[in-house]
Design a protein around this motif. Structure first.
Motif, mmCIF file in Angstrom:
data_model
loop_
_atom_site.group_PDB
_atom_site.id
_atom_site.type_symbol
_atom_site.label_atom_id
_atom_site.label_comp_id
_atom_site.label_asym_id
_atom_site.label_seq_id
_atom_site.Cartn_x
_atom_site.Cartn_y
_atom_site.Cartn_z
ATOM 1 N N LEU A 136 12.682 -8.045 -3.686
ATOM 2 C CA LEU A 136 11.698 -7.065 -2.844
ATOM 3 C C LEU A 136 11.097 -7.828 -2.025
ATOM 4 N N ILE A 137 10.473 -8.230 -0.984
ATOM 5 C CA ILE A 137 9.338 -8.785 -0.311
ATOM 6 C C ILE A 137 8.314 -7.861 -0.052
ATOM 7 N N VAL A 138 7.106 -8.379 -0.058
ATOM 8 C CA VAL A 138 5.800 -7.236 0.070
ATOM 9 C C VAL A 138 5.187 -8.277 1.181
ATOM 10 N N ILE A 139 4.982 -7.983 2.863
ATOM 11 C CA ILE A 139 4.747 -8.621 3.685
ATOM 12 C C ILE A 139 3.301 -8.627 4.000
ATOM 13 N N THR A 140 2.404 -6.875 4.177
ATOM 14 C CA THR A 140 1.254 -7.247 4.386
ATOM 15 C C THR A 140 0.759 -6.532 2.972
ATOM 16 N N GLY B 178 0.818 -1.323 -0.309
ATOM 17 C CA GLY B 178 0.294 -0.023 -0.076
ATOM 18 C C GLY B 178 0.562 1.064 -0.070
ATOM 19 N N PHE B 179 1.850 1.013 0.381
ATOM 20 C CA PHE B 179 2.721 2.217 0.355
ATOM 21 C C PHE B 179 3.472 2.646 -1.009
ATOM 22 N N PRO B 180 4.435 3.338 -1.765
ATOM 23 C CA PRO B 180 5.224 3.620 -2.551
ATOM 24 C C PRO B 180 6.366 3.569 -2.289
ATOM 25 N N ARG C 175 5.526 -2.416 -17.640
ATOM 26 C CA ARG C 175 5.321 -0.578 -17.269
ATOM 27 C C ARG C 175 3.814 -0.719 -17.301
ATOM 28 N N ASP C 176 3.133 0.092 -16.443
ATOM 29 C CA ASP C 176 1.568 -0.233 -16.274
ATOM 30 C C ASP C 176 1.582 0.981 -15.045
ATOM 31 N N GLU C 177 0.449 1.354 -14.691
ATOM 32 C CA GLU C 177 0.419 2.967 -14.190
ATOM 33 C C GLU C 177 0.043 2.538 -12.646
ATOM 34 N N ASP C 178 1.285 1.468 -12.525
ATOM 35 C CA ASP C 178 1.912 1.591 -11.230
ATOM 36 C C ASP C 178 3.013 1.699 -10.671
ATOM 37 N N ILE C 179 3.846 1.208 -12.007
ATOM 38 C CA ILE C 179 5.416 0.743 -12.355
ATOM 39 C C ILE C 179 5.674 2.940 -13.012
ATOM 40 N N SER D 150 25.503 7.303 -14.529
ATOM 41 C CA SER D 150 24.286 7.610 -14.519
ATOM 42 C C SER D 150 23.769 7.157 -13.879
ATOM 43 N N TRP D 151 21.987 6.899 -13.277
ATOM 44 C CA TRP D 151 21.274 6.279 -12.865
ATOM 45 C C TRP D 151 20.047 6.312 -13.459
ATOM 46 N N SER D 152 18.778 4.700 -13.052
ATOM 47 C CA SER D 152 17.754 4.637 -13.195
ATOM 48 C C SER D 152 17.245 4.148 -12.379
ATOM 49 N N ARG D 153 15.549 4.864 -12.032
ATOM 50 C CA ARG D 153 15.228 4.799 -11.189
ATOM 51 C C ARG D 153 13.387 4.374 -10.954
ATOM 52 N N LEU D 154 13.312 3.337 -10.848
ATOM 53 C CA LEU D 154 11.907 2.867 -10.580
ATOM 54 C C LEU D 154 10.689 3.072 -9.395
ATOM 55 N N ASP D 155 9.882 3.164 -9.730
ATOM 56 C CA ASP D 155 9.100 3.910 -8.889
ATOM 57 C C ASP D 155 8.268 3.587 -9.226
ATOM 58 N N ILE D 156 7.634 2.021 -8.037
ATOM 59 C CA ILE D 156 6.348 1.413 -7.682
ATOM 60 C C ILE D 156 5.716 2.585 -7.318
ATOM 61 N N GLU D 157 4.191 2.880 -7.603
ATOM 62 C CA GLU D 157 2.670 3.951 -6.710
ATOM 63 C C GLU D 157 3.230 3.361 -5.270
ATOM 64 N N ARG D 158 1.747 1.776 -5.494
ATOM 65 C CA ARG D 158 1.574 1.399 -4.509
ATOM 66 C C ARG D 158 1.859 -0.541 -4.426
ATOM 67 N N VAL D 159 2.704 -0.581 -3.405
ATOM 68 C CA VAL D 159 3.902 -1.863 -3.545
ATOM 69 C C VAL D 159 2.323 -2.788 -3.371
ATOM 70 N N ASN D 160 2.130 -4.347 -3.859
ATOM 71 C CA ASN D 160 1.136 -4.993 -3.816
ATOM 72 C C ASN D 160 1.637 -6.214 -3.424
#
Length: 279
Positions: free
Chosen positions: A233-237, A158-160, A187-191, A202-212
């Motif tokens: 990445l391990i989502v616990i809740t 539920g968090f970014p 890539r979708d609306e969440d990523i 150089s760098w690349s940034r991957l943003d997840i809007e709401r983790v599920n």
């Protein structure tokens, strides 16, 4: 022009001007030195990635009759190796080339597909008396990538969340690919992914809007010019994916008693606290 000079002469005769004794002194123009010299500011040190073309520049002024030579110094303090003189290459390595541009005074030493063995000090030499020299250091680096933080990250649903991949390289990568569980990342609306390509870093940034739960897995950063780096990445809740929901709904009958037991303990603790408070 001749007519103008005759006119001035006649006017001078009328006015009594003696052109043999009356004249104008022009200011002296300072002479420009023609001594050959090397411009060190335009002949800097060079850093390239392994496999790239290295170009060492030596800018020489007033060298119309002088020759520029290139030598490489060996690490074991041995005699320098003669690579080229003017337009002629003496190195047995066919990767070594030279380029001479007279009008811009640029004398270039070119090393194709540079390797770690090409790293070291080089010198352009001008055959003046005494000899004029300028040293240039060539650094050949192996690009590397890394992901900030630990290799295994636990996050709440539920968090970014953001994953940042950094690439250290003299030249920026042409592109940076992201993979998820061994497959190209969709890539979708969440990523969202943003790339910042610059020399050296150089760098690349991957943003997840709401983790599920669906975002649980391995994320790999694959630059075009360096190694792959990854993070688990391990989502616990959070809300479980649809394929797991039937398993959570259809619990065995024996688990019902296990659900009631924690509630009974909680009620017992509350009654005990109330009784102690009434004393």
């Amino acid at each position: 022009m001749m007519l103008l000079m005759v006119s001035l002469f006649l006017i001078g005769l009328v006015n009594g001007v003696d052109y043999k004794t009356d004249y104008i002194l022009l200011p002296e123009v300072p002479s420009v030195s023609s001594t050959p010299l090397i411009n060190p500011t335009s002949s800097p040190n060079v850093s390239v990635s392994v496999g790239e073309q290295a170009v060492l520049g030596c800018r020489v002024a007033h060298a119309s009759r002088n020759k520029v030579s290139w030598v490489k110094f060996k690490g074991d303090n041995g005699p320098p190796e003669l690579l080229a003189v003017d337009r002629f290459v003496f190195s047995p390595d066919n990767r070594v080339k030279v380029s001479v541009t007279r009008h811009s005074h640029d004398y270039l030493l070119i090393i194709q597909r540079a390797g770690k063995a090409d790293k070291g000090w080089y010198e352009c030499q001008l055959n003046t008396d005494p000899i004029t020299t300028h040293a240039i250091y060539l650094n050949v680096l192996v690009p590397k990538s890394s992901i900030e933080g630990e290799s295994e990250v636990y996050v709440d649903g539920g968090f970014p969340h953001s994953i940042v991949c950094k690439i250290e390289s003299p030249s920026p990568p042409h592109h940076i690919f992201w993979y998820f569980n061994g497959q190209p990342l969709v890539r979708d609306e969440d990523i969202k992914v943003e790339d910042y390509l610059y020399p050296d870093l150089s760098w690349s940034r991957l943003d997840i809007e709401r983790v599920n739960f669906k975002h649980t897995g391995r994320y790999e950063c694959r630059p075009s010019n360096s190694n792959c780096s990854w993070v688990d990445l391990i989502v616990i809740t959070g809300k479980p994916p649809a394929e797991l929901q039937p398993q959570l709904i259809s619990k065995p009958a024996s688990s019902h008693a296990e659900d009631i037991l924690p509630i009974s303990i909680t009620v017992y603790v509350l009654l005990t606290l109330l009784s102690l408070h009434s004393l």
